[in-house]
Design an enzyme around this catalytic site. Structure first.
Site, PDB file in Angstrom:
ATOM      1  N   PHE A   1     -31.246  35.360 -27.822  1.00 14.64           N
ATOM      2  CA  PHE A   1     -30.514  35.076 -26.590  1.00 14.64           C
ATOM      3  C   PHE A   1     -30.053  33.621 -26.635  1.00 14.64           C
ATOM      4  O   PHE A   1     -30.356  32.814 -25.764  1.00 14.64           O
ATOM      5  CB  PHE A   1     -31.354  35.372 -25.353  1.00 14.64           C
ATOM      6  CG  PHE A   1     -30.513  35.854 -24.196  1.00 14.64           C
ATOM      7  CD1 PHE A   1     -29.918  37.113 -24.217  1.00 14.64           C
ATOM      8  CD2 PHE A   1     -30.289  35.058 -23.097  1.00 14.64           C
ATOM      9  CE1 PHE A   1     -29.127  37.554 -23.167  1.00 14.64           C
ATOM     10  CE2 PHE A   1     -29.488  35.488 -22.036  1.00 14.64           C
ATOM     11  CZ  PHE A   1     -28.909  36.744 -22.072  1.00 14.64           C
TER      12      PHE A   1
ATOM     13  N   HIS B   1     -29.778  26.025 -28.681  1.00 10.84           N
ATOM     14  CA  HIS B   1     -30.038  26.565 -30.018  1.00 10.84           C
ATOM     15  C   HIS B   1     -28.925  26.141 -30.991  1.00 10.84           C
ATOM     16  O   HIS B   1     -29.194  25.789 -32.145  1.00 10.84           O
ATOM     17  CB  HIS B   1     -30.090  28.091 -29.980  1.00 10.84           C
ATOM     18  CG  HIS B   1     -31.219  28.649 -29.176  1.00 10.84           C
ATOM     19  ND1 HIS B   1     -31.013  29.340 -28.006  1.00 10.84           N
ATOM     20  CD2 HIS B   1     -32.564  28.623 -29.373  1.00 10.84           C
ATOM     21  CE1 HIS B   1     -32.175  29.740 -27.523  1.00 10.84           C
ATOM     22  NE2 HIS B   1     -33.135  29.305 -28.316  1.00 10.84           N
TER      23      HIS B   1
ATOM     24  N   GLU C   1     -36.886  19.800 -28.103  1.00 11.18           N
ATOM     25  CA  GLU C   1     -37.887  19.031 -27.362  1.00 11.18           C
ATOM     26  C   GLU C   1     -38.173  19.599 -25.973  1.00 11.18           C
ATOM     27  O   GLU C   1     -39.131  19.167 -25.335  1.00 11.18           O
ATOM     28  CB  GLU C   1     -37.455  17.570 -27.233  1.00 11.18           C
ATOM     29  CG  GLU C   1     -37.723  16.749 -28.472  1.00 11.18           C
ATOM     30  CD  GLU C   1     -37.562  15.255 -28.223  1.00 11.18           C
ATOM     31  OE1 GLU C   1     -36.859  14.892 -27.251  1.00 11.18           O
ATOM     32  OE2 GLU C   1     -38.129  14.472 -28.990  1.00 11.18           O
ATOM     33  N   LYS C   2     -37.377  20.554 -25.507  1.00  7.85           N
ATOM     34  CA  LYS C   2     -37.707  21.156 -24.212  1.00  7.85           C
ATOM     35  C   LYS C   2     -39.128  21.711 -24.242  1.00  7.85           C
ATOM     36  O   LYS C   2     -39.872  21.610 -23.271  1.00  7.85           O
ATOM     37  CB  LYS C   2     -36.725  22.274 -23.852  1.00  7.85           C
ATOM     38  CG  LYS C   2     -36.999  22.871 -22.469  1.00  7.85           C
ATOM     39  CD  LYS C   2     -36.124  24.064 -22.176  1.00  7.85           C
ATOM     40  CE  LYS C   2     -36.630  25.309 -22.852  1.00  7.85           C
ATOM     41  NZ  LYS C   2     -37.917  25.796 -22.242  1.00  7.85           N
ATOM     42  N   ASP C   3     -39.494  22.313 -25.360  1.00  9.91           N
ATOM     43  CA  ASP C   3     -40.859  22.815 -25.551  1.00  9.91           C
ATOM     44  C   ASP C   3     -41.686  21.721 -26.230  1.00  9.91           C
ATOM     45  O   ASP C   3     -42.109  21.855 -27.381  1.00  9.91           O
ATOM     46  CB  ASP C   3     -40.827  24.084 -26.388  1.00  9.91           C
ATOM     47  CG  ASP C   3     -40.058  25.202 -25.702  1.00  9.91           C
ATOM     48  OD1 ASP C   3     -40.535  25.698 -24.665  1.00  9.91           O
ATOM     49  OD2 ASP C   3     -38.972  25.563 -26.178  1.00  9.91           O
TER      50      ASP C   3
ATOM     51  N   MET D   1     -31.475  23.797 -20.735  1.00 10.20           N
ATOM     52  CA  MET D   1     -31.004  25.093 -21.208  1.00 10.20           C
ATOM     53  C   MET D   1     -32.180  25.925 -21.697  1.00 10.20           C
ATOM     54  O   MET D   1     -33.046  25.451 -22.430  1.00 10.20           O
ATOM     55  CB  MET D   1     -29.980  24.908 -22.326  1.00 10.20           C
ATOM     56  CG  MET D   1     -28.672  24.325 -21.860  1.00 10.20           C
ATOM     57  SD  MET D   1     -27.432  24.242 -23.181  1.00 10.20           S
ATOM     58  CE  MET D   1     -26.054  23.555 -22.270  1.00 10.20           C
ATOM     59  N   SER D   2     -32.209  27.172 -21.285  1.00 10.05           N
ATOM     60  CA  SER D   2     -33.288  28.085 -21.632  1.00 10.05           C
ATOM     61  C   SER D   2     -32.785  29.511 -21.543  1.00 10.05           C
ATOM     62  O   SER D   2     -31.973  29.832 -20.658  1.00 10.05           O
ATOM     63  CB  SER D   2     -34.482  27.897 -20.696  1.00 10.05           C
ATOM     64  OG  SER D   2     -35.438  28.933 -20.863  1.00 10.05           O
ATOM     65  N   SER D   3     -33.267  30.380 -22.418  1.00 11.27           N
ATOM     66  CA  SER D   3     -32.892  31.789 -22.346  1.00 11.27           C
ATOM     67  C   SER D   3     -33.314  32.395 -21.020  1.00 11.27           C
ATOM     68  O   SER D   3     -32.651  33.287 -20.487  1.00 11.27           O
ATOM     69  CB  SER D   3     -33.540  32.557 -23.510  1.00 11.27           C
ATOM     70  OG  SER D   3     -33.112  32.038 -24.750  1.00 11.27           O
ATOM     71  N   ARG D   4     -34.419  31.923 -20.455  1.00 10.67           N
ATOM     72  CA  ARG D   4     -34.922  32.479 -19.197  1.00 10.67           C
ATOM     73  C   ARG D   4     -34.067  32.074 -17.992  1.00 10.67           C
ATOM     74  O   ARG D   4     -34.239  32.642 -16.910  1.00 10.67           O
ATOM     75  CB  ARG D   4     -36.377  32.071 -18.982  1.00 10.67           C
ATOM     76  CG  ARG D   4     -37.345  32.803 -19.920  1.00 10.67           C
ATOM     77  CD  ARG D   4     -38.799  32.524 -19.560  1.00 10.67           C
ATOM     78  NE  ARG D   4     -39.714  33.371 -20.283  1.00 10.67           N
ATOM     79  CZ  ARG D   4     -40.335  33.040 -21.411  1.00 10.67           C
ATOM     80  NH1 ARG D   4     -40.112  31.853 -21.947  1.00 10.67           N
ATOM     81  NH2 ARG D   4     -41.158  33.884 -22.003  1.00 10.67           N
TER      82      ARG D   4
END
Length: 281
Positions: A28, A33, A144-146, A180-183
């Protein structure tokens, strides 16, 4: 760009290649990404991207079955960003019958997400180690979000003497500041417009520090005021940590070296779980 579904075929395709950059994802894909793919493209002759929604990192009440998936759209994003190979295995390819080995990380894996999601980092490190071994890349790229995930993966490759270099790339954000995130796809447009509260809280704490606040408690309080303004938000943690060890900084401690610390937050907003982080500079 080639799409490969089996370990044997991927290894055969990559045999003899000496400059490989690897981007592991759960699909996704979004522009965050794509930024990882572009960085890998800049650094290496061959770029491999994996798309695998890893069941072992989801808890029994989490969203594995509903996690967003769209392989066709993913291929378009990956191709535009410069990926050469997509590795998209089935679950049975990664976890065949009789699979019985896993990584059990401690250290940076224990606090925060480790407490909130028991078993999560075991699933993450197990699948990442498998992927690193399968691809044989010189470098692997993570967002780096995670932030805690990056720290845990770096700890794993260091502790287990894995040769792949772990590269952390900056968080990409939407115009509102939302990471930005898939969720993010779970939000309605109206809900998404309110999700900037996480970014505004992080910025408020950073601003407090830049304006002279030096205690961890004072820095965090500036952000908590913003978070408390959103009634729909259910805060799980908002903390200041040592950027290397992920250990939380006590409220009364003076914060001196800017680059040594990281603000981390996790919260549910309209039932969507969000995580984010920010440095003090």
């Amino acid at each position: 760009m080639q799409v490969i579904h089996t370990i044997q075929a991927l290894r055969g395709h990559l045999k003899g290649k000496t400059s490989i950059g690897f981007v592991p994802t759960m699909g996704f894909l979004h522009q965050g990404h794509a930024s990882l793919i572009r960085q890998a493209r800049q650094d290496h002759e061959t770029v491999v991207l994996s798309i695998f929604v890893n069941p072992t990192q989801f808890g029994p009440t989490e969203d594995f079955s509903s996690y967003p998936r769209n392989l066709e759209a993913d291929l378009a994003v990956a191709s535009e960003a410069g990926a050469d190979v997509i590795f998209a295995p089935e679950v049975k390819e990664m976890y065949p019958q009789g699979f019985a080995t896993s990584v059990e990380p401690a250290g940076a894996a224990l606090p925060l997400e480790g407490e909130k999601r028991p078993g999560h980092f075991s699933g993450v490190t197990t699948v990442v180690l498998k992927l690193l071994n399968i691809v044989g890349a010189q470098s692997a790229y993570f967002g780096e979000k995670d932030f805690q995930q990056v720290a845990v993966v770096r700890q794993m490759v260091r502790d287990l003497n894995h040769p792949t270099r772990i590269v952390a790339c900056p968080t990409l954000r939407e115009a509102s500041g939302l990471a930005m995130s898939s969720r993010n796809s779970y939000f309605t447009p109206g809900q998404k417009a309110q999700a900037d509260v996480i970014y505004r809280a992080l910025m408020a704490s950073r601003a407090a520090h830049q304006q002279g606040e030096r205690t961890a408690g004072g820095i965090l309080e500036a952000g908590r005021v913003v978070l408390q303004s959103q009634e729909a938000l259910k805060l799980e943690y908002f903390t200041l940590v040592d950027a290397a060890t992920l250990q939380q900084i006590e409220q009364q401690v003076e914060v001196l070296g800017d680059s040594e610390y990281r603000l981390l937050v996790a919260a549910r907003l309209f039932k969507v779980r969000l995580i984010d982080n920010m440095g003090l500079v």
